[in-house]
Design an enzyme around this catalytic site. Structure first.
Site, short mmCIF file in Angstrom:
data_model
loop_
_atom_site.label_atom_id
_atom_site.label_comp_id
_atom_site.label_asym_id
_atom_site.label_seq_id
_atom_site.Cartn_x
_atom_site.Cartn_y
_atom_site.Cartn_z
N LYS A 58 0.88 -1.18 0.00
CA LYS A 58 0.00 0.00 0.00
C LYS A 58 0.92 1.23 0.00
CE LYS A 58 -2.53 3.39 1.67
NZ LYS A 58 -1.84 4.48 0.98
N GLY B 171 6.20 5.56 8.39
CA GLY B 171 5.32 6.73 8.32
C GLY B 171 5.28 7.44 9.65
N SER B 172 4.15 8.05 9.93
CA SER B 172 4.06 8.91 11.11
C SER B 172 3.82 8.09 12.39
CB SER B 172 2.91 9.90 10.92
OG SER B 172 1.72 9.19 10.73
N VAL C 218 -0.04 6.97 13.15
CA VAL C 218 -0.51 5.81 12.39
C VAL C 218 0.22 4.55 12.87
CG1 VAL C 218 -0.63 4.75 10.10
CG2 VAL C 218 -1.18 7.17 10.38
N GLY C 219 1.51 4.69 13.13
CA GLY C 219 2.29 3.54 13.61
C GLY C 219 1.74 2.99 14.91
N GLU D 290 8.78 2.10 11.41
CA GLU D 290 9.80 3.16 11.31
C GLU D 290 9.06 4.49 11.21
OE1 GLU D 290 12.83 3.16 11.91
OE2 GLU D 290 13.11 1.00 11.98
N CYS E 144 13.30 11.46 6.79
CA CYS E 144 13.08 11.12 8.20
C CYS E 144 14.37 11.31 9.00
CB CYS E 144 12.57 9.70 8.34
SG CYS E 144 13.60 8.54 7.45
N GLU F 237 8.50 17.04 15.50
CA GLU F 237 8.92 16.84 14.11
C GLU F 237 8.16 17.81 13.21
OE1 GLU F 237 7.72 13.27 11.84
OE2 GLU F 237 9.83 13.06 11.31
P1 NAP Z 1 1.69 8.73 7.24
O1 NAP Z 1 0.66 9.75 7.07
O2 NAP Z 1 1.74 7.95 8.50
O3 NAP Z 1 1.53 7.74 6.00
C1 NAP Z 1 2.38 6.63 5.80
C2 NAP Z 1 1.59 5.55 5.09
O4 NAP Z 1 0.56 5.07 5.96
C3 NAP Z 1 0.87 6.02 3.83
O5 NAP Z 1 0.86 4.99 2.88
C4 NAP Z 1 -0.52 6.32 4.34
O6 NAP Z 1 -1.52 6.29 3.35
C5 NAP Z 1 -0.69 5.18 5.31
N1 NAP Z 1 -1.74 5.40 6.31
C6 NAP Z 1 -2.36 6.54 6.68
N2 NAP Z 1 -3.28 6.28 7.63
C7 NAP Z 1 -3.22 4.96 7.86
C8 NAP Z 1 -3.91 4.08 8.75
N3 NAP Z 1 -4.84 4.51 9.60
N4 NAP Z 1 -3.59 2.77 8.72
C9 NAP Z 1 -2.64 2.30 7.89
N5 NAP Z 1 -1.97 3.08 7.03
C10 NAP Z 1 -2.25 4.39 7.03
O7 NAP Z 1 3.15 9.34 7.03
P2 NAP Z 1 3.65 10.24 5.81
O8 NAP Z 1 3.11 11.60 5.98
O9 NAP Z 1 3.42 9.54 4.51
O10 NAP Z 1 5.22 10.23 6.03
C11 NAP Z 1 5.88 11.14 6.85
C12 NAP Z 1 6.27 10.48 8.15
O11 NAP Z 1 7.00 9.30 7.87
C13 NAP Z 1 7.17 11.33 8.99
O12 NAP Z 1 6.79 11.25 10.34
C14 NAP Z 1 8.55 10.69 8.79
O13 NAP Z 1 9.46 10.91 9.85
C15 NAP Z 1 8.18 9.27 8.66
N6 NAP Z 1 9.23 8.51 7.99
C16 NAP Z 1 10.01 7.70 8.75
C17 NAP Z 1 11.03 6.98 8.16
C18 NAP Z 1 11.89 6.06 8.97
O14 NAP Z 1 12.58 5.24 8.39
N7 NAP Z 1 11.86 6.15 10.29
C19 NAP Z 1 11.26 7.08 6.78
C20 NAP Z 1 10.44 7.93 6.05
C21 NAP Z 1 9.42 8.64 6.65
P3 NAP Z 1 -2.03 7.68 2.69
O15 NAP Z 1 -0.86 8.25 2.01
O16 NAP Z 1 -3.09 7.22 1.76
O17 NAP Z 1 -2.54 8.52 3.82
#
Ligand code: NAP
Length: 481
Positions: A173, A226-227, A230-231, A248, A282, A383
């Site tokens: 996804k 991701g965030s 959500v994690g 992550e 990130c 963040e």
């Molecule tokens: P996000 O909003 O959490 O989205 C990540 C993924 O999760 C997307 O595919 C999103 O789909 C999906 N998602 C959203 N709501 C969900 C739910 N309730 N259940 C399951 N999946 C869901 O994060 P983002 O804005 O894309 O990314 C930014 C964040 O990622 C930042 O906090 C960054 O630090 C973190 N990040 C961490 C790393 C690491 O390795 N630690 C690497 C890269 C990014 P949609 O796009 O359709 O909402």
């Protein structure tokens, strides 16, 4: 000309249906592609297809799986320039950065293709006579992979490749803001002849699809980047079903600058870590923690260097910094700039949305530097995920370490120094999963484990040999002969 429609990929076939737009954040008038909006039933169907494909894929010998992954890498390599340009258009990062990421994805696929000829188990001598004992690796099962938009190719690649080489099947996804880069990987899997059902791809709203994925009966493991919010939610759901899970998430990564550092390199590394990829890595530096004796000079040099950064459409030559990925992300950044203004005063540079010279068509923000930031301020703790750097003053090395560690996050950290002893104190004492010295806090290679600590991460690490631990299980065998 209307934009191309990209279907979901379920059980070896491309689907059709109502679609959503993938828009260029540097020019919102351009629709990069239209993506079929997956529904929860699509995820359920994809998980069933992955389950049905599992026995065949798991029983194919691992070098043969590796040969298919190598073919996927070769297909992407042939389309290297075009795929990189698409990434710039869908995510906004500059073309050289996009090329770096696509190259990395290809290398990740080749690395795990070669892993097919290793996949070592464990062999140990028995305490019993004429007993031979060993443990072999077996796949975990159907894996759900949920990925963010900021590395829209590398992150899907570093989840998909180890999952497949270990004999798992997957449902991917992608992030809605940048679904095309991983679609290209899936397309290459199709073209390479990976059997139907082994790789499935469903784009669409994270909330609805995420819930379907984590509750789909065949799914045995979830890998999420991701965030934090959500994690945490995914972890709760996955725990109810005792799924294997890997998270992550966010960071608030420090770069510590000591007085003995190579000054110019420290400035360059800080600016690179803070602003390249628009601060949307990130592992980006969001706090520079600087020793008192060089603080003023360092702040001045960082501001001077930051002012020289060129912001614009990442497809144009000479651009250093592209747009924020979408309007929501830009507004978050601008809100934090306002919070910073109230907490630390006017930024020393930046602080505005850029609209001149055609930039009004995109989500551009000036790289922004706040100085005099202290630990209790929100811009020092939360963040932001954009081109905003908070500079903090430390009395000495120990104080710098204290400030660096006083964060709930622990993803990456950087130290600028020429003092070997300090370097080792930092390496052992810093609370981060990815630690650099005399380099920017961002910049990851695929050959070593990757992941954070504290609230940034949960579960086994990704990449390098660590990835195999998450995507495989042991079966232990005792034989009396
Ligand atoms: P996000 O909003 O959490 O989205 C990540 C993924 O999760 C997307 O595919 C999103 O789909 C999906 N998602 C959203 N709501 C969900 C739910 N309730 N259940 C399951 N999946 C869901 O994060 P983002 O804005 O894309 O990314 C930014 C964040 O990622 C930042 O906090 C960054 O630090 C973190 N990040 C961490 C790393 C690491 O390795 N630690 C690497 C890269 C990014 P949609 O796009 O359709 O909402």
């Amino acid at each position: 000309m209307s934009a191309q429609l990209f279907g979901n990929y379920i059980d070896g076939a491309w689907t059709e249906g109502p679609a959503f737009d993938n828009v260029n954040p540097a020019n919102t008038g351009e629709v990069v592609g239209r993506f079929v909006k997956g529904a929860p039933e699509d995820v359920t169907r994809a998980a069933s297809a992955a389950q049905a494909a599992l026995p065949g894929w798991a029983s194919m010998n691992a070098p043969a799986r590796g040969a298919l992954l190598a073919k996927v890498a070769d297909i992407l390599d042939r389309k290297f320039e075009a795929i990189s340009a698409e990434m710039t258009r869908e995510e906004g990062k500059t073309f050289p950065e996009a090329k770096g990421e696509v190259r990395r994805s290809i290398n990740i696929l080749r690395y795990f293709a070669a892993e097919g000829a290793r996949l070592a188990g464990v062999l140990a001598p028995s305490e019993r006579d004429r007993v031979h004992m060993f443990a072999i690796r077996k796949p975990v099962g159907v894996c759900g992979l949920i990925t963010p938009w900021n590395f829209p190719s590398a992150i899907p690649a570093w989840k998909l490749a180890p999952a497949l080489i270990c004999g798992n099947t997957v449902v991917l996804k992608p992030a809605s803001a940048a679904p095309l880069s991983s679609w290209r990987i899936v397309e290459a899997c199709h073209e390479a002849g990976i059997p139907k059902g082994v790789v499935n791809y469903v784009a669409g709203s994270g909330g609805a699809l995420g819930e379907a994925l984590v509750t789909a009966a065949p799914v045995k493991a979830v890998s999420f980047t991701g965030s934090c919010g959500v994690g945490a939610w995914l972890h709760e759901q996955a725990s109810k079903r005792r799924l294997r899970i890997q998270l992550e998430m966010g960071g608030k990564n420090p770069t510590i600058v000591l007085a003995d550092a190579d000054f110019q390199a420290a400035v360059e590394n800080t600016v690179n870590g803070a602003f390249f990829s628009t601060g949307q890595k990130c592992t980006a530096t969001s706090r520079a923690i600087v020793e008192e004796s060089i603080y003023d000079r360092f702040v001045e040099a960082v501001v001077e260097r930051t002012k020289k950064l060129k912001v614009g459409d990442g497809m144009q030559a000479g651009i250093d910094i592209g747009p924020c990925v979408d309007e929501g992300q830009m507004n978050t950044v601008l809100e934090y700039v306002e919070i910073g203004r109230k907490e630390a005063g006017e930024p020393l540079c930046g602080g505005r949305r850029l609209t001149e010279g055609g930039l009004d068509k995109g989500w551009f923000v000036e790289p922004t530097v706040f100085a005099g930031v202290t630990q209790e301020m929100r811009i020092a703790r939360e963040e932001i995920f954009g081109p905003v750097l908070a500079i903090m003053k430390a009395r000495d090395f120990r104080h710098a370490m204290e400030l660096a560690n006083s964060s709930e996050f622990g993803l990456s950290a950087s130290l600028q120094t020429t003092n070997l002893s300090r370097m080792f104190e930092y390496v052992y004492g810093i609370e981060a999963g990815l630690v650099t010295v005399n380099l920017p806090s961002a910049g990851v290679e695929y050959q070593l484990p990757f992941g954070g600590t504290k609230d940034s991460s949960f579960g086994p690490k990704e990449q390098g040999p660590a990835a195999v631990e998450f995507y495989s299980d042991f079966k232990t065998v005792y034989v009396k002969y």
